[in-house]
Each structure stands twice: as structure tokens, then as C-alpha cells.
Design a protein around this motif. Structure first.
Motif, short mmCIF file in Angstrom:
data_model
loop_
_atom_site.label_atom_id
_atom_site.label_comp_id
_atom_site.label_asym_id
_atom_site.label_seq_id
_atom_site.Cartn_x
_atom_site.Cartn_y
_atom_site.Cartn_z
N LEU A 28 0.83 -1.21 0.00
CA LEU A 28 0.00 0.00 0.00
C LEU A 28 0.86 1.25 0.00
O LEU A 28 0.53 2.25 -0.64
CB LEU A 28 -0.93 -0.02 1.22
CG LEU A 28 -1.93 -1.17 1.29
CD1 LEU A 28 -2.72 -1.12 2.60
CD2 LEU A 28 -2.88 -1.14 0.11
N VAL A 29 1.97 1.19 0.74
CA VAL A 29 2.90 2.33 0.77
C VAL A 29 3.53 2.52 -0.61
O VAL A 29 3.64 3.64 -1.11
CB VAL A 29 3.99 2.10 1.83
CG1 VAL A 29 5.03 3.22 1.80
CG2 VAL A 29 3.38 1.99 3.22
N GLU A 30 3.92 1.40 -1.21
CA GLU A 30 4.60 1.45 -2.51
C GLU A 30 3.68 1.96 -3.62
O GLU A 30 4.12 2.70 -4.50
CB GLU A 30 5.14 0.08 -2.89
CG GLU A 30 6.30 -0.39 -2.02
CD GLU A 30 7.50 0.53 -2.10
OE1 GLU A 30 7.70 1.17 -3.17
OE2 GLU A 30 8.24 0.63 -1.11
N ILE A 31 2.41 1.58 -3.57
CA ILE A 31 1.50 2.07 -4.61
C ILE A 31 1.29 3.56 -4.46
O ILE A 31 1.17 4.30 -5.46
CB ILE A 31 0.16 1.30 -4.62
CG1 ILE A 31 -0.59 1.58 -5.92
CG2 ILE A 31 -0.72 1.68 -3.42
CD1 ILE A 31 -1.81 0.71 -6.11
N GLY A 32 1.28 4.05 -3.21
CA GLY A 32 1.18 5.49 -2.98
C GLY A 32 2.39 6.22 -3.55
O GLY A 32 2.26 7.28 -4.19
N LEU A 36 2.51 8.94 -6.73
CA LEU A 36 3.11 10.28 -6.59
C LEU A 36 4.26 10.47 -7.56
O LEU A 36 4.51 11.58 -8.03
CB LEU A 36 3.60 10.48 -5.15
CG LEU A 36 2.52 10.58 -4.07
CD1 LEU A 36 3.16 10.63 -2.68
CD2 LEU A 36 1.65 11.82 -4.30
N ARG A 37 4.94 9.39 -7.85
CA ARG A 37 6.11 9.45 -8.72
C ARG A 37 5.74 9.61 -10.18
O ARG A 37 6.44 10.30 -10.94
CB ARG A 37 6.91 8.16 -8.54
CG ARG A 37 8.14 8.05 -9.42
CD ARG A 37 8.85 6.72 -9.19
NE ARG A 37 10.05 6.60 -9.97
CZ ARG A 37 10.86 5.55 -9.96
NH1 ARG A 37 10.57 4.52 -9.18
NH2 ARG A 37 11.94 5.51 -10.71
N SER A 38 4.64 8.98 -10.60
CA SER A 38 4.28 8.96 -12.01
C SER A 38 2.80 9.20 -12.22
O SER A 38 1.97 8.39 -11.80
CB SER A 38 4.69 7.60 -12.61
OG SER A 38 4.20 7.47 -13.93
N TYR A 39 2.48 10.30 -12.90
CA TYR A 39 1.08 10.55 -13.23
C TYR A 39 0.58 9.54 -14.26
O TYR A 39 -0.61 9.26 -14.35
CB TYR A 39 0.92 11.99 -13.75
CG TYR A 39 1.40 12.19 -15.17
CD1 TYR A 39 0.54 12.04 -16.26
CD2 TYR A 39 2.73 12.53 -15.44
CE1 TYR A 39 0.98 12.22 -17.57
CE2 TYR A 39 3.17 12.70 -16.73
CZ TYR A 39 2.31 12.55 -17.79
OH TYR A 39 2.75 12.72 -19.07
#
Length: 274
Positions: A28-32, A36-39
Motif C-alpha cells: 500500500l505504501v509502494e503504490i502510494g 506520486l512518482r508517475s502521473y
């Protein structure tokens, strides 16, 4: 359906832990972070959920279009009693609950766990490819469901097949049927999704996940016949769909990531020139 959801979530957590050997909640942290990293990833996720929503309402769309075609007899003429022969050869009361488990729970659990595992492993190519595969699979399948409707094998009387799902899940028609139309057979989504996840797992290099997805795919493909749901034609169409979707999705994922990295480099050069 509440219990199905609860069990599926529990299975996803277990599969991510086995496949990635990390805390499943960190996915869940990684998907967040990835959002944020890639639109572009955000747009892909929106597209994936959009096509899943379209599939959910496909039956209502079909009803409003008042489509009346039925190609079940045509498919039966092509392959005859293949599914009945599979049932006659392999049916066993102890085997049915195992097959139902894979058919009901493992399809979506393996799909969701794949996303979690590739997020935790930071395998962005296969992560993006998984999302693209889902989009492509449903986008190609839905027109067939609308314009080439084929009924499930058990519902076609001349096929002489029994719906063994009801032996274990007697409320299937009431609780699960709204998610899957009776005439949404060709191509088989259970085949397409399960085989796709196995193909992508092989590309990922994660050996544990290769084994799990392969076992799941084999059980599900066998299960669509054992339960009396899909025709051989459906399975062949689903397998072809899996091969085509993944073959397009992986290069598309690489292209998406490459273009994103190039944009970052350009922005960096502009910033440095200032």
C-alpha cells in the motif's frame, strides 16, 4: 459476497508474503509512492478500474442494446461433448471444493497479489505490464460478449453437462452470477487472466511467483471444464487473448517508462541550465 471478499483479501495478503517475502501492507505504501512518482501510472490505474467497471455493467448495456444473438449451438457443433468427457473422466467429490476454491478465489487473488509483489520488488516494467494486460484483455473481450454471446456449457441441454459448482457453492447463482453473465463465455476471462499472470510471472524472474501462478492457471483452466462452465473454444480463445495481451503490454510498459525517464532528463537539463 462479503465472505468472498474477506477470504480473497486474506489470500492476497498470504500470496504477497509468499511471493515477495516482505510485509504485504508495505504494498500500500509502494503504490502510494508510485502514484506520486508517475502521473502515467495514475492514468493507467484509472483506465484499469474504468474497464473493470465497464465489464461490470456489460450486462445492462447488452440488455439496453436488445441483442438476441446466440452462438452456443454453433460452438457445440464445433466441439461436441468434450466438456462432458472431461467431467466423466475426472469428477470426484473430494476434488470439487479444490477446483471451486481456485475458480472463485484464486483468479482475483493472484491478480491483486501480482500488483503487490511487483510493487514491493520495484519491478515497474511488469507492474505496468500487468495493468496494461488487464485493460487490453477486457477491452478485447467485452465486444465478443456483446456481439458473439455463447452460453455456459451446463445451461445448454444437448451438451449433457452438470454444473458441479453448486455441489460446493449452492448460492452461486444468487451471489456470484451478477458478476458474470450466463452468455459471457467466449473468450474465457478466467483463462485469459490466469494465463496472463503466469506469463508475466515468467517475465518477472520471480521463481516462487512463477510456480504459484502456473499452478493456479493450470487448476483454473482445468476447472472451467470440470465445473461445466466453459467450452474448449472459450479456453483456446482465452489463451490466445492472454498471449496477445501480454505480448503487447510488456513493450507498451517499457515505452511508457522510457518516455517518463526521458521527460525527467529533459526537466533536469532545463533546471541545471538555469
Amino acid at each position: 459476497m462479503n465472505l468472498v471478499v474477506v477470504y480473497t483479501v486474506a489470500i492476497v495478503v498470504i500470496l504477497i508474503w509468499i511471493g515477495a517475502r516482505r510485509n504485504p501492507l508495505m504494498a500500500l505504501v509502494e503504490i502510494g509512492r508510485e502514484l506520486l512518482r508517475s502521473y502515467k501510472f495514475a492514468l493507467i490505474i484509472i483506465g484499469m478500474f474504468g474497464i473493470l467497471a465497464l465489464n461490470k455493467y456489460e450486462l445492462q448495456i447488452e440488455e439496453k442494446m436488445r441483442l438476441t444473438a446466440d452462438y452456443t449451438g454453433f460452438v457445440f457443433g464445433l466441439e461436441g461433448h468434450f466438456v462432458r468427457m472431461v467431467q466423466d473422466l475426472f469428477y470426484a467429490p473430494w476434488l470439487t471444493p479444490i477446483i471451486v476454491f481456485f475458480y472463485i478465489f484464486m483468479l482475483q487473488a493472484v491478480l491483486a497479489a501480482s500488483l503487490g509483489i511487483y510493487l514491493l520488488e520495484k519491478n515497474r516494467v511488469i507492474l505496468y505490464a500487468t495493468c496494461y494486460t488487464i485493460i487490453l484483455t477486457y477491452a478485447i473481450a467485452i465486444p465478443f460478449y456483446l456481439y458473439f454471446p455463447v452460453n455456459e456449457v451446463w445451461s445448454y441441454v444437448p451438451a449433457g453437462v452438470r454444473f458441479t459448482m453448486l455441489d460446493v457453492f449452492p448460492k452461486f447463482e444468487q451471489e456470484y452470477r451478477p458478476l458474470s453473465g450466463l452468455n459471457n463465455c467466449f473468450p474465457s476471462l478466467h483463462t485469459a487472466i490466469s494465463v496472463s499472470m503466469a506469463l508475466l510471472a515468467f517475465r518477472s524472474g520471480n521463481r516462487r511467483w512463477m510456480v504459484i501462478t502456473t499452478v493456479s492457471a493450470v487448476a483454473i483452466v482445468f476447472g472451467i471444464f470440470y465445473l461445466g462452465i466453459h467450452w474448449l473454444t472459450d479456453m483456446l480463445g482465452g489463451t490466445l487473448l492472454a498471449v496477445v495481451s501480454t505480448a503487447i503490454a510488456v513493450p507498451l510498459a517499457r515505452l511508457t517508462l522510457r518516455s517518463g525517464e526521458e521527460n525527467l532528463r529533459v526537466r533536469g537539463r532545463v533546471t541545471n541550465s538555469r
